[in-house]
Design a protein around this motif. Structure first.
Motif, PDB file in Angstrom:
ATOM      1  N   ALA A  33     -31.731 -17.208 -20.944  1.00 48.61           N
ATOM      2  CA  ALA A  33     -31.953 -17.230 -21.985  1.00 48.61           C
ATOM      3  C   ALA A  33     -31.912 -16.859 -23.285  1.00 48.61           C
ATOM      4  O   ALA A  33     -30.681 -16.526 -24.436  1.00 48.61           O
ATOM      5  N   HIS A  36     -30.212 -13.439 -22.411  1.00 48.25           N
ATOM      6  CA  HIS A  36     -28.864 -13.746 -23.593  1.00 48.25           C
ATOM      7  C   HIS A  36     -28.302 -14.143 -24.645  1.00 48.25           C
ATOM      8  O   HIS A  36     -27.209 -13.296 -25.479  1.00 48.25           O
ATOM      9  N   LYS A  83     -26.199 -20.875 -20.589  1.00 48.98           N
ATOM     10  CA  LYS A  83     -25.863 -20.649 -21.640  1.00 48.98           C
ATOM     11  C   LYS A  83     -24.575 -21.108 -22.347  1.00 48.98           C
ATOM     12  O   LYS A  83     -24.429 -20.507 -23.423  1.00 48.98           O
ATOM     13  N   ASP A  87     -24.724 -20.255 -26.532  1.00 54.30           N
ATOM     14  CA  ASP A  87     -23.594 -19.755 -27.165  1.00 54.30           C
ATOM     15  C   ASP A  87     -22.771 -20.976 -28.485  1.00 54.30           C
ATOM     16  O   ASP A  87     -22.494 -20.395 -29.362  1.00 54.30           O
TER      17      ASP A  87
END
Lengths: 105, 105
Positions: A33, A36, A83, A87
């Motif tokens: 995470a 990302h 994710k 986001d």
């Protein structure tokens, strides 16, 4: 707080790896995470002084609520599952300044 | 910031170990300083929710000014040379709420 913060949003991901019975963020996808988020913020050209910093951190000591992140200077804590949650935090909070109520802890 | 912060002072020590020419906090005593602060805060019974958290962090990206720490939610950044500096930050800022001007960056 001092006049203008060095980072507008300074995000700390707990990446702690813990042995024993207490849960830990590392066992719940925290590293992927964090990577990302860091990659996406960089791609969006949002990283750096006056903007956003995605940071690794040791144990933030909210293990049972993990995986956790904290965003300063606001002092807003989140948990996340995948994710998509990351986001949503990026798009809503870090880009548009609107915290994600459903992920707050 | 949300109503009451989870930690009154959340302190992040950059412990980054960097190879190559750019300086890094790890090479300047950051780990010993973090351990000293954590131990002292615990001995003073100041650690925990509503109080102080001494945290490890990855690179805070102010390498040339290091070793660095940041205290949130105030967003105050410090550099330090030795344990005396750390003790001054603890006694003045974390205990008495008075930032240490001479160590600010």
């Amino acid at each position: 707080m001092d006049d203008k913060p060095y980072y507008r949003h300074h995000v700390f991901f707990c990446l702690n790896q813990r042995e024993g019975e207490r849960p830990c963020c590392a066992a719940r996808g925290a590293q992927a995470a964090q990577e990302h988020a860091k990659k996406r913020i960089k791609e969006m050209n949002l990283s750096g002084q006056g903007k956003v910093r995605i940071n690794k951190a040791g144990c933030l000591d909210r293990c049972e609520e993990g995986p956790v992140i904290v965003v300063y200077p606001e002092g807003i804590w989140y948990t996340y599952v995948d994710k998509d949650d990351i986001d949503e935090i990026i798009d809503s909070h870090l880009v548009n300044g609107k915290p994600v109520e459903r992920l707050k802890i």
